[in-house]
Scaffold this motif. Sequence first.
Motif, PDB file in Angstrom:
ATOM      1  N   GLU A 235       1.195  -1.548  -0.610  1.00  0.00           N
ATOM      2  CA  GLU A 235      -0.293   0.182   0.161  1.00  0.00           C
ATOM      3  C   GLU A 235       0.896   1.228   0.266  1.00  0.00           C
ATOM      4  OE1 GLU A 235      -3.493  -1.343   2.506  1.00  0.00           O
ATOM      5  OE2 GLU A 235      -2.269   0.218   3.811  1.00  0.00           O
ATOM      6  N   GLY A 236       0.419   2.270  -1.058  1.00  0.00           N
ATOM      7  CA  GLY A 236       1.237   3.333  -1.208  1.00  0.00           C
ATOM      8  C   GLY A 236       0.793   4.689  -2.027  1.00  0.00           C
ATOM      9  N   TRP A 237       2.031   5.266  -1.927  1.00  0.00           N
ATOM     10  CA  TRP A 237       1.804   6.716  -2.835  1.00  0.00           C
ATOM     11  C   TRP A 237       2.424   6.530  -3.530  1.00  0.00           C
ATOM     12  CZ3 TRP A 237      -2.662  10.174  -1.705  1.00  0.00           C
ATOM     13  CH2 TRP A 237      -2.818  10.294  -0.831  1.00  0.00           C
ATOM     14  N   LEU A 238       2.527   7.537  -5.187  1.00  0.00           N
ATOM     15  CA  LEU A 238       2.937   7.347  -6.371  1.00  0.00           C
ATOM     16  C   LEU A 238       3.225   9.069  -6.691  1.00  0.00           C
ATOM     17  CD1 LEU A 238       6.009   5.919  -8.145  1.00  0.00           C
ATOM     18  CD2 LEU A 238       3.531   6.312  -9.721  1.00  0.00           C
ATOM     19  N   HIS A 239       4.093   9.673  -6.299  1.00  0.00           N
ATOM     20  CA  HIS A 239       4.902  10.799  -6.521  1.00  0.00           C
ATOM     21  C   HIS A 239       4.464  11.445  -8.563  1.00  0.00           C
ATOM     22  CE1 HIS A 239       6.393  14.798  -8.322  1.00  0.00           C
ATOM     23  NE2 HIS A 239       6.793  14.745  -5.769  1.00  0.00           N
ATOM     24  N   ASP A 240       3.749  12.498  -8.521  1.00  0.00           N
ATOM     25  CA  ASP A 240       3.154  12.672 -10.089  1.00  0.00           C
ATOM     26  C   ASP A 240       4.260  12.386 -11.052  1.00  0.00           C
ATOM     27  OD1 ASP A 240       1.104  13.324 -11.595  1.00  0.00           O
ATOM     28  OD2 ASP A 240       1.840  15.672 -11.312  1.00  0.00           O
ATOM     29  N   ASN A 241       5.641  13.017 -10.225  1.00  0.00           N
ATOM     30  CA  ASN A 241       6.839  13.005 -11.457  1.00  0.00           C
ATOM     31  C   ASN A 241       7.683  12.311 -11.931  1.00  0.00           C
ATOM     32  OD1 ASN A 241       7.085  15.343 -11.475  1.00  0.00           O
ATOM     33  ND2 ASN A 241       8.761  15.789 -10.027  1.00  0.00           N
ATOM     34  N   ALA A 242       7.480  10.733 -10.805  1.00  0.00           N
ATOM     35  CA  ALA A 242       7.370   9.060 -11.355  1.00  0.00           C
ATOM     36  C   ALA A 242       5.809   8.803 -11.911  1.00  0.00           C
ATOM     37  CB  ALA A 242       7.837   8.614  -9.615  1.00  0.00           C
ATOM     38  N   ALA A 243       5.021   8.671 -12.046  1.00  0.00           N
ATOM     39  CA  ALA A 243       3.964   8.440 -12.066  1.00  0.00           C
ATOM     40  C   ALA A 243       3.370   9.029 -13.947  1.00  0.00           C
ATOM     41  CB  ALA A 243       2.434   8.763 -11.729  1.00  0.00           C
ATOM     42  N   THR A 244       4.230  10.041 -14.111  1.00  0.00           N
ATOM     43  CA  THR A 244       4.085  10.847 -15.236  1.00  0.00           C
ATOM     44  C   THR A 244       5.335   9.489 -16.281  1.00  0.00           C
ATOM     45  OG1 THR A 244       3.859  12.599 -14.379  1.00  0.00           O
ATOM     46  CG2 THR A 244       4.969  12.748 -16.645  1.00  0.00           C
ATOM     47  N   LYS A 245       7.027   9.674 -16.344  1.00  0.00           N
ATOM     48  CA  LYS A 245       7.444   8.757 -16.087  1.00  0.00           C
ATOM     49  C   LYS A 245       6.905   7.251 -16.736  1.00  0.00           C
ATOM     50  CE  LYS A 245      12.801   7.530 -16.132  1.00  0.00           C
ATOM     51  NZ  LYS A 245      13.179   7.396 -14.647  1.00  0.00           N
ATOM     52  N   LEU A 246       6.521   7.060 -15.422  1.00  0.00           N
ATOM     53  CA  LEU A 246       6.109   5.604 -15.542  1.00  0.00           C
ATOM     54  C   LEU A 246       4.997   5.756 -17.554  1.00  0.00           C
ATOM     55  CD1 LEU A 246       5.472   2.256 -14.661  1.00  0.00           C
ATOM     56  CD2 LEU A 246       4.063   3.872 -13.110  1.00  0.00           C
ATOM     57  N   PHE A 247       4.170   6.228 -16.963  1.00  0.00           N
ATOM     58  CA  PHE A 247       3.231   6.281 -17.435  1.00  0.00           C
ATOM     59  C   PHE A 247       3.833   6.435 -19.585  1.00  0.00           C
ATOM     60  CE2 PHE A 247       0.656   5.558 -14.480  1.00  0.00           C
ATOM     61  CZ  PHE A 247      -0.517   5.744 -14.661  1.00  0.00           C
ATOM     62  N   ALA A 248       4.322   7.292 -19.454  1.00  0.00           N
ATOM     63  CA  ALA A 248       5.171   7.562 -21.024  1.00  0.00           C
ATOM     64  C   ALA A 248       6.043   6.538 -21.300  1.00  0.00           C
ATOM     65  CB  ALA A 248       6.265   8.999 -20.791  1.00  0.00           C
ATOM     66  N   ASP A 253      -0.240   8.749 -21.894  1.00  0.00           N
ATOM     67  CA  ASP A 253      -0.058  10.239 -21.379  1.00  0.00           C
ATOM     68  C   ASP A 253      -1.330  10.541 -20.129  1.00  0.00           C
ATOM     69  OD1 ASP A 253      -1.252  13.265 -21.382  1.00  0.00           O
ATOM     70  OD2 ASP A 253      -0.713  13.669 -23.125  1.00  0.00           O
ATOM     71  N   LEU A 254       0.172  10.214 -19.453  1.00  0.00           N
ATOM     72  CA  LEU A 254      -1.182  10.693 -18.067  1.00  0.00           C
ATOM     73  C   LEU A 254      -2.210  11.652 -17.356  1.00  0.00           C
ATOM     74  CD1 LEU A 254      -1.404   9.173 -14.309  1.00  0.00           C
ATOM     75  CD2 LEU A 254      -0.111  10.581 -14.197  1.00  0.00           C
ATOM     76  N   LEU A 255      -1.636  12.892 -17.665  1.00  0.00           N
ATOM     77  CA  LEU A 255      -3.270  14.181 -18.167  1.00  0.00           C
ATOM     78  C   LEU A 255      -4.437  13.372 -18.470  1.00  0.00           C
ATOM     79  CD1 LEU A 255      -1.057  17.055 -18.422  1.00  0.00           C
ATOM     80  CD2 LEU A 255      -2.739  16.246 -16.417  1.00  0.00           C
ATOM     81  N   GLN A 256      -4.038  12.575 -19.505  1.00  0.00           N
ATOM     82  CA  GLN A 256      -5.601  12.351 -21.280  1.00  0.00           C
ATOM     83  C   GLN A 256      -6.308  11.690 -20.208  1.00  0.00           C
ATOM     84  OE1 GLN A 256      -4.346  11.126 -24.304  1.00  0.00           O
ATOM     85  NE2 GLN A 256      -3.741  13.195 -25.547  1.00  0.00           N
ATOM     86  N   LEU A 257      -5.367  10.375 -20.080  1.00  0.00           N
ATOM     87  CA  LEU A 257      -6.190   9.234 -18.887  1.00  0.00           C
ATOM     88  C   LEU A 257      -6.494   9.504 -17.620  1.00  0.00           C
ATOM     89  CD1 LEU A 257      -2.987   6.367 -19.179  1.00  0.00           C
ATOM     90  CD2 LEU A 257      -5.342   6.181 -20.115  1.00  0.00           C
ATOM     91  N   ARG A 258      -5.895  10.342 -16.623  1.00  0.00           N
ATOM     92  CA  ARG A 258      -6.793  11.604 -15.903  1.00  0.00           C
ATOM     93  C   ARG A 258      -8.295  12.163 -16.308  1.00  0.00           C
ATOM     94  NH1 ARG A 258      -4.030  12.210 -11.181  1.00  0.00           N
ATOM     95  NH2 ARG A 258      -1.848  12.637 -11.998  1.00  0.00           N
ATOM     96  N   GLN A 259      -7.829  12.075 -17.725  1.00  0.00           N
ATOM     97  CA  GLN A 259      -9.673  12.825 -18.636  1.00  0.00           C
ATOM     98  C   GLN A 259     -10.369  11.412 -18.597  1.00  0.00           C
ATOM     99  OE1 GLN A 259     -10.904  16.237 -18.763  1.00  0.00           O
ATOM    100  NE2 GLN A 259     -12.862  15.790 -19.131  1.00  0.00           N
ATOM    101  N   GLN A 260     -10.029  10.304 -19.097  1.00  0.00           N
ATOM    102  CA  GLN A 260     -11.049   9.303 -19.482  1.00  0.00           C
ATOM    103  C   GLN A 260     -11.313   8.805 -18.121  1.00  0.00           C
ATOM    104  OE1 GLN A 260      -8.310   6.691 -22.022  1.00  0.00           O
ATOM    105  NE2 GLN A 260      -8.034   8.490 -23.239  1.00  0.00           N
ATOM    106  N   ALA A 261     -10.793   8.895 -17.235  1.00  0.00           N
ATOM    107  CA  ALA A 261     -10.844   8.231 -15.842  1.00  0.00           C
ATOM    108  C   ALA A 261     -12.269   9.236 -15.292  1.00  0.00           C
ATOM    109  CB  ALA A 261      -9.850   8.185 -14.712  1.00  0.00           C
ATOM    110  N   THR A 262     -13.178  10.442 -15.536  1.00  0.00           N
ATOM    111  CA  THR A 262     -14.145  11.255 -15.391  1.00  0.00           C
ATOM    112  C   THR A 262     -15.104   9.562 -16.170  1.00  0.00           C
ATOM    113  OG1 THR A 262     -13.897  12.317 -17.091  1.00  0.00           O
ATOM    114  CG2 THR A 262     -12.451  12.800 -15.154  1.00  0.00           C
TER     115      THR A 262
END
Length: 562
Positions: A235-248, A253-262
Motif C-alpha cells: 500500500e502506498g503513494w506515487l509522486h506525480d513526476n514518477a507516475a508521469t515517467k512511468l506512463f510515458a 499520456d497521464l493527463l489524458q488518462l486522468r480525463q478519460q477516467a472521469t
Amino acid sequence: MTIGLRSALLIANIAIVTAATAAANPQVAEPPLRAHLAYLADDLLEGRGTGQHGGRLTVRYLEAQVAALGLQPLRPGKFVQPVPITGIKTLADSKIMVQHGTSQWQWQYGEDVVLATAQPRAELKLDADMVFVGFGISAPEERWDDYKGVDVRGKIVLMLLNQPKATAGEPGRFGGESLSYYGRWDYKFEEAKRRGAAGVLVLHTDASASYPWRVPVAGYSNERFHVSEQGNLIEGWLHDNAATKLFAAAGLDLLQLRQQATARSFKPVPLQAKLQVKLHSEVRKFVEYNVLAMVPGTDPKLRHEAVVYSAHWDHLGIKAADDGGKAQIWHGAIDNASGAAALLAMAQAAVIKPAKRSQIFFWPCAEEEGLLGSMAFMHNPWWPHADMVANLNLDSMNFAGKTTDMGVPGAEYSNLRQSALKVAKNHQLQLLDVLPDPSGAYFRSDHFSFARFGIPAFRVGSPVFSSDGHFTFEHNHQDSLAKIKAFADHYHQPSDQYDPAWDLTGMQQQAQFTLDLGLEIANEPVRPRMLSETVHRAWMPATSPNTKVNDATRAPDMGLVE
C-alpha cells in the motif's frame, strides 16, 4: 395589561419552560471537564500515542475514573477491551524497481514513492504487473466500475485519488460537492483487496490530495498500525513526476488518462511494466485497549438496547515533526483530549438519572491510525450490533465559548436529525443546516465504524469539522470565531496544547447537548433507523465480522429487578 406586556410575558414563560425542559436532565459540569482535559493533555501522558507508554497511562486513568464514577463494566470486572495491533515500519534498505521491457529504473523511497506492507512480514519480495484502474471505484448504484473486464489478482493497481466530479447533468453524482466514501484512499485499498490485487499505489498531486507530498512521506516514514493481518501486500503513494515517467514509458499520456477516467466508459489500462519490490520492515505486535463502561437502562423491555457515546482517547504520542528533526510530544489537547474529557463529565452526570435504554460510554483506541479501535469493537462487539440503537461521537470540541447553534453532520443519514431538532429547540439553539463535506470528514472519525454496520451514527459539534468556522458565538463572535479558525494551524501539530485561558462553556454546552440527545433517544419508545437511500455499498466492511449474537455477544444481564 397591554398586548405588548402580555406578549412579553408569554415569550418569557416559553423561554422558562424550554430552559426547564433542558435542565430536567442531569447537568454536565465544567470543573470536572476542565480537570480531565488538563490532565489528558499534560506532558505526563506524552501525547497518548498508540503503542506508547503515555497511551497505557491514559487507559489506566480512564479505567480508574469510570470505576470511581460508579459506571458498570460491559463484561464482568472488565472496563478494557484488548485490541491486538501490529506495527510495521518500512526500513531504509528496501528497494523498489520498475521493469519496462528491457529498461529498468529505481524509484527512490521518499522522493518517487512511499509504500509499506499491511501484513506482518519482515521481508517481502514481489514482482507484479501494474494496471491503471482510474479512480479504483466499483459503485453499482452509480453505474460505475473502474475494474470492468480486467482480472487484477496478483497485480499492482494504480489509481487516482478522490472521485469523479459531479456534472451539470448529474449534480448529485458521488455525493455532489461532498466527498463520498468512494473517494477515500482507505476505500480504494479495501476494494483492491476484495479483488485480489497484490497492492495499491495512489497517484499523488498536491491539488487532488489537498496536501503536499511531504504529508504521505511523513506518514510512511513512521510506524503504521493494523488490527488485521489480511491487508494488502503493498500500500502506498506515487509522486506525480514518477507516475508521469512511468506512463510515458508505456506510450501513455497521464493527463489524458486522468480525463478519460472521469467517464463511465473508462476501461483499465495495463502499463506493460512490472513493480519489483524487496521490502524490509520492522514488525512488532502489541495490545492496545478500548475503554468501555455503561449506565444500565431502567426499562425491562428496553434496557437490552443501548445508546453509545464515543470519543477516542489517543493522539500521535511522541514522534518527530513531519519535516524531520527532534522527536517531541504531540499533545492533542483539542484532538481529542477534549472529547475524552467531555465523555467522562457526561458519564458523571448520566449516572445520576439513568434512561430507559442503557447508555454505553466508549473511548476507542487508535483512531488516529485509521479508526482501528472502533472497528475492532464492531468486529468483536461487547454489545450486539442489533441492540446498539445509535452512536453519538465527540471529536475535537469547541474551546472558544458558547454558541447559538449546533451541528450534527451525518444525522441526515438517519431519522435522528428530527430528534436533534427537538433537543436544539429545548436548548434554544439553531440546528445548523447540512453543508457540503468536500474533505469527507464524516468518514474520518469513530462514528463511521458504527455507520458501516447500519447503526445511526454521527459527530456532534460543528457542521463539518472542528475549524470550519460555521459557529455563531453568543459573545465576542469575531474573536471567538478567529480562535476556532486558527485551530487549523495547530491540528495534528505539537502546538495543540491545553490553555488554561480557554472558555470551556462552549465545550460544556456541546457535551450537554450530546447527553441530552442521547437521553432523548434512550427514552423514546421507537428506536431510530438509517435511511436506506443514503447508505452506499462502499460503507459495508471489507470483511464480514465473525460474530454471532450468542452468550459472548449478547447484552449482559445488569442484575436489575424486573
